[in-house]
Design a protein around this motif. Sequence first.
Motif, PDB file in Angstrom:
ATOM      1  N   MET B   1      41.969  25.414  53.841  1.00 58.19           N
ATOM      2  CA  MET B   1      43.447  25.896  53.455  1.00 58.19           C
ATOM      3  C   MET B   1      43.507  26.819  54.465  1.00 58.19           C
ATOM      4  SD  MET B   1      46.859  24.453  52.722  1.00 58.19           S
ATOM      5  CE  MET B   1      45.832  24.298  50.178  1.00 58.19           C
ATOM      6  N   ALA B   2      42.944  28.145  53.598  1.00 60.71           N
ATOM      7  CA  ALA B   2      43.491  29.362  53.785  1.00 60.71           C
ATOM      8  C   ALA B   2      42.679  28.696  55.504  1.00 60.71           C
ATOM      9  CB  ALA B   2      42.507  30.338  53.049  1.00 60.71           C
ATOM     10  N   TYR B   3      41.668  29.195  55.759  1.00 59.06           N
ATOM     11  CA  TYR B   3      40.560  29.168  57.361  1.00 59.06           C
ATOM     12  C   TYR B   3      41.438  29.141  58.578  1.00 59.06           C
ATOM     13  CZ  TYR B   3      38.158  29.378  61.473  1.00 59.06           C
ATOM     14  OH  TYR B   3      37.545  29.233  62.376  1.00 59.06           O
ATOM     15  N   ALA B   4      42.481  27.625  58.046  1.00 60.36           N
ATOM     16  CA  ALA B   4      43.724  27.221  58.994  1.00 60.36           C
ATOM     17  C   ALA B   4      45.104  27.651  59.506  1.00 60.36           C
ATOM     18  CB  ALA B   4      44.039  25.965  58.384  1.00 60.36           C
ATOM     19  N   TYR B   5      44.807  28.868  57.726  1.00 58.03           N
ATOM     20  CA  TYR B   5      46.547  29.301  57.610  1.00 58.03           C
ATOM     21  C   TYR B   5      45.921  30.366  58.735  1.00 58.03           C
ATOM     22  CZ  TYR B   5      49.382  27.638  54.193  1.00 58.03           C
ATOM     23  OH  TYR B   5      50.502  27.107  53.474  1.00 58.03           O
ATOM     24  N   TRP B   6      44.987  31.326  58.817  1.00 59.28           N
ATOM     25  CA  TRP B   6      44.807  32.117  58.829  1.00 59.28           C
ATOM     26  C   TRP B   6      44.315  31.684  60.561  1.00 59.28           C
ATOM     27  CZ3 TRP B   6      40.046  33.018  61.814  1.00 59.28           C
ATOM     28  CH2 TRP B   6      39.640  34.174  62.472  1.00 59.28           C
ATOM     29  N   LYS B   7      43.335  30.988  61.120  1.00 60.77           N
ATOM     30  CA  LYS B   7      43.301  30.287  62.443  1.00 60.77           C
ATOM     31  C   LYS B   7      44.553  30.263  63.117  1.00 60.77           C
ATOM     32  CE  LYS B   7      40.539  28.108  65.049  1.00 60.77           C
ATOM     33  NZ  LYS B   7      39.806  28.451  65.763  1.00 60.77           N
ATOM     34  N   SER B   8      46.390  30.098  62.237  1.00 60.11           N
ATOM     35  CA  SER B   8      47.383  29.500  62.865  1.00 60.11           C
ATOM     36  C   SER B   8      47.910  30.905  62.981  1.00 60.11           C
ATOM     37  CB  SER B   8      47.928  28.771  62.191  1.00 60.11           C
ATOM     38  OG  SER B   8      47.383  27.495  62.166  1.00 60.11           O
ATOM     39  N   ASN B   9      47.343  32.078  62.737  1.00 56.64           N
ATOM     40  CA  ASN B   9      47.733  33.455  63.243  1.00 56.64           C
ATOM     41  C   ASN B   9      49.366  33.721  61.580  1.00 56.64           C
ATOM     42  OD1 ASN B   9      47.928  35.487  64.319  1.00 56.64           O
ATOM     43  ND2 ASN B   9      49.048  35.561  66.123  1.00 56.64           N
ATOM     44  N   LYS B  10      48.505  33.035  60.836  1.00 62.65           N
ATOM     45  CA  LYS B  10      49.808  33.055  59.808  1.00 62.65           C
ATOM     46  C   LYS B  10      49.889  34.010  59.033  1.00 62.65           C
ATOM     47  CE  LYS B  10      52.678  28.703  60.480  1.00 62.65           C
ATOM     48  NZ  LYS B  10      53.916  29.287  60.757  1.00 62.65           N
ATOM     49  N   ARG B  11      48.916  34.964  58.583  1.00 62.32           N
ATOM     50  CA  ARG B  11      48.458  35.439  58.034  1.00 62.32           C
ATOM     51  C   ARG B  11      49.510  36.807  57.541  1.00 62.32           C
ATOM     52  NH1 ARG B  11      43.045  37.723  61.719  1.00 62.32           N
ATOM     53  NH2 ARG B  11      44.210  35.057  62.867  1.00 62.32           N
ATOM     54  N   SER B  12      50.221  36.894  58.330  1.00 59.78           N
ATOM     55  CA  SER B  12      51.063  38.087  57.968  1.00 59.78           C
ATOM     56  C   SER B  12      52.791  37.129  57.619  1.00 59.78           C
ATOM     57  CB  SER B  12      51.304  38.884  59.064  1.00 59.78           C
ATOM     58  OG  SER B  12      50.141  39.732  59.347  1.00 59.78           O
ATOM     59  N   ASP B  13      52.551  35.545  57.965  1.00 58.43           N
ATOM     60  CA  ASP B  13      53.831  35.062  57.386  1.00 58.43           C
ATOM     61  C   ASP B  13      53.590  35.685  55.520  1.00 58.43           C
ATOM     62  OD1 ASP B  13      54.024  34.497  59.926  1.00 58.43           O
ATOM     63  OD2 ASP B  13      53.550  32.700  59.577  1.00 58.43           O
ATOM     64  N   ILE B  14      55.037  35.561  55.310  1.00 57.18           N
ATOM     65  CA  ILE B  14      55.701  36.442  54.403  1.00 57.18           C
ATOM     66  C   ILE B  14      56.097  34.830  53.241  1.00 57.18           C
ATOM     67  CG2 ILE B  14      57.617  37.550  52.594  1.00 57.18           C
ATOM     68  CD1 ILE B  14      54.952  39.161  53.385  1.00 57.18           C
ATOM     69  N   ALA B  15      55.152  34.175  52.402  1.00 58.06           N
ATOM     70  CA  ALA B  15      55.791  33.364  51.479  1.00 58.06           C
ATOM     71  C   ALA B  15      56.416  33.005  50.077  1.00 58.06           C
ATOM     72  CB  ALA B  15      54.558  32.671  51.955  1.00 58.06           C
ATOM     73  N   VAL B  16      57.558  32.019  50.015  1.00 57.48           N
ATOM     74  CA  VAL B  16      57.488  32.654  48.859  1.00 57.48           C
ATOM     75  C   VAL B  16      57.016  30.970  47.855  1.00 57.48           C
ATOM     76  CG1 VAL B  16      59.419  32.740  46.931  1.00 57.48           C
ATOM     77  CG2 VAL B  16      59.941  33.806  49.346  1.00 57.48           C
TER      78      VAL B  16
END
Lengths: 539, 539
Positions: B1-16
Amino acid sequence: MAYAYWKSNKRSDIAVFDLFFRKNPFKGEFTLFAGLDECLKYLKNFHFSRSDIEYLRTVLPPTTEEEFFSYLNELNTHDVTVFAVPEGSVVFPKVPVIRLEGPLPIVQLLETTLLTLVNYASLVATNAARFRMAAGPETALLEFGLRRAQGPDGGLSASRYCYIGGFDGTSNVLAGKLFGIPVKGTHAHAFVNSFTYVDEIKCRTLKSRDGSMEKDLVQLSLECRDRIAPVVGVLASETSEGELAAFIAYALAFPDGFLCLIDTYDVHRSGLPNFCAVAMALNSLGYRAQGIRLDSGDLAYLSVITRQTFKAVAEKFDMPWFSDLNIVASNDINEETIHSLNQQLPFPTQNLSQRVILDHQPPQGHSINSFGIGTHLVTCQKQPALGCVFKLVSVNSVPRIKLSEDVEKVTMPGKKDAYRLFGHDGNALVDLLQKPDEEAPQPGKRVLCRHPFQESKRAYVSPAKVVPLYKCFWRKGQVCHDIPTLKEVRDVAQQSLNSLRTDHKRALNPTPYKVSVSDKLYQFIHELWLENAPIGELS
Amino acid sequence: MAYAYWKSNKRSDIAVFDLFFRKNPFKGEFTLFAGLDECLKYLKNFHFSRSDIEYLRTVLPPTTEEEFFSYLNELNTHDVTVFAVPEGSVVFPKVPVIRLEGPLPIVQLLETTLLTLVNYASLVATNAARFRMAAGPETALLEFGLRRAQGPDGGLSASRYCYIGGFDGTSNVLAGKLFGIPVKGTHAHAFVNSFTYVDEIKCRTLKSRDGSMEKDLVQLSLECRDRIAPVVGVLASETSEGELAAFIAYALAFPDGFLCLIDTYDVHRSGLPNFCAVAMALNSLGYRAQGIRLDSGDLAYLSVITRQTFKAVAEKFDMPWFSDLNIVASNDINEETIHSLNQQLPFPTQNLSQRVILDHQPPQGHSINSFGIGTHLVTCQKQPALGCVFKLVSVNSVPRIKLSEDVEKVTMPGKKDAYRLFGHDGNALVDLLQKPDEEAPQPGKRVLCRHPFQESKRAYVSPAKVVPLYKCFWRKGQVCHDIPTLKEVRDVAQQSLNSLRTDHKRALNPTPYKVSVSDKLYQFIHELWLENAPIGELS
């Protein structure tokens, strides 16, 4: 207790302790023995560190003799000998699974750790084996329990021993790294929730599997969704765009391992059409999707409409493999859920969505072919402890018996050997405990097997095959028997279970497997029992 | 899942993300929150080692981009902020106990470990608190669960969090060493079984407590046994000599900590007279015995005849303190056993041994003043898992809602603050969740508290005191709030429990404690819910 033994000059007394349990777990009639490998590692590493001894100084009375701390400082298990049943074997109540012989205080000090290493390991392996029997050999079983275990280490033990019991994989990546267990998993709901629009996807292109072309997967998926929607019986506009975006993003990361959780919004009206759309888009680039996961709702019903949809898509778009996509279910599954799903009658076709084009096969009761199981598996909810105990049975070759206010807590004194007697059909007939000086039972030779406590219960058995249950695993500070790999232990477990008659393994009211003692051992136990039990006096 | 987030360019999205549970365990209406200290340690140490990354290379698809591994290599939790309820607090369903904010893939990677650190910790602490409430404040409660826990580490967690929940000590010596929990315990049956004759004792002498004399404790004990036997109503010759020898040996090692397991042979005819004999012998040298432990049989009845015997001995030999010796019970005790023992009516005196000289007080239903509890405590047999979950509620300040086929699985979107509102009597009235931009509720000011999902359920509350539930524990890679000691957390737990009305803590059918949302949060949740739920279409 060690200090009192030491002070009583019992440090060189040679004790025999039996580790056994009194009752099979889960109202069943068998147990898988597990944890031996960890026990041997513990024996190998057993010692008191300097800081252990410093701590013990603070909690033992100030009168504790200094020499005792020197004694602790030099303790090791070189004089301990361990016989045990091989790990993975099916075992039964009252038959010791480990027999230890060595200096009394040392073996006593091993008690709690050996119990904690065997108790949970055997319990959860047995639980896993029961799930395996419920699910049948074809269904994939995945252990998803880490977050509900007793901390990270409890979770690691769960992953390891569930694999031994017959699970195929785990979501615990550390267990994969440490033990080589296949790791499996999908994304969480959060992954789906983190997307809102397909435009969030910046790198939209994917190379085809053969590398011959590269296409915009977002565009492809949107086109496929329009074609899929009528087959599923929904409007393309009804489906969640965020969910579609998440599936596309997942496919871009794992085009060969595309398995989606489809219940974040609505299985039928959103998850299914979105999944099928992206799976079709992947297919046009030469990739085959893996399947879907369901984590809520009526799993039987949802799995059936999912399978119907897969078949409809397979037929409509000439992709026969689409019929057989994996359907993984994972919502608080226990052994009963699986039995109940298997007993579920087919849904009448009129209860299924009229808009799903049914093929010619009647729908089944459920169409799940993989379970992800967490809480009930790792916590062993039905019975969260196996009551293994560790009892002294002999000191300096003099047998010891533990009486009790509870008759079932009376122990079997003295050192014992154990044999499994098999019939001509290859099935295990009975386990037989003997005194070590008795001749081992022989194939084809009749032997009297007695109930250990009930005088009138006895039977002659002529075994076709006799297997001694114990092997020596630890002697003179060394592991003295090959330690099988985890995979080999898993095979031992399946073979051992296969040698057990099915009526012993039945989920409901199974037939008890008989554990017996030789006539000589019977006489010996009962004489010692009478000798030690106080005689009452009525007045 | 982390890889898919990373690949979707979500690595800097701020989540709560919210960590919460949906239901109190054990059919109760409260939960103790525990495990936070371990969560903070995990945040501090969070990283991927070189060998982790090497392993991940073998399980991720070969198409995984090299940069992703560099990304993993540099991951840390410096950009994660953690708000949480203080450890030991009473908490309730749906109110997040931990709220994390930070880069989406990083916070997602923390999910499983944080859940496994909080789930069991909170469950077993709550279980311990329930045992404490059942036993009352005066009864000593000892955790004896290591051998039945999920491995050694599961056992350590059990010892630690049972102490927080209100236990007084543990038999787990490593927990004593690591966490400073008082260690307590007695000898096992094996210790008794290892002796046969008093002549086995070689060093028989013991110095008196004041050092003024030294006597043969074997001789003294044999003499005392002859004097005690008629008081207990047995013949001295009836008692087990091996057991007497074991008790003397134990007394020689622990003259100040003499506590014996007295049910190896027969409590009344052997264990009790033997114990009293050695305790009297010790007394003549200035030592006071601690008491006895019962591990089988009818604990109520045996404890009553034991107490009667102690009183008879106290009276006969003018040793008043002997009446109040500890009686520890330890056989498979659960919460119901304690309630049932407390409800046990006094035994009619004619049912007690006629030979025990009764004093003038009527006998009680039971006379146990300490419990050693293992299996049911550490496995939480009644409900072995707390269903903590970890849900995404916001990305880049845009709220996220997770719908579900199951209504109770719908999440509360967006970042929320939480307050506990107290009444004039000091008791907690209600927990209130608000949107962070709302003004905090004020003492004396009326606030509308609404049920989060049921429209018509709402109430005005005028709190006498308002306590914000969250404190910031982790920011910029640092623990940013004082971490209390284990003992302090234990005190927080007792104080927090004390502020809860007794009807919420009742063992049977307790009154639910109310968790509410502000009107603004209510509107917000329901708008988002409607926006995201697909509209059905009947045809």
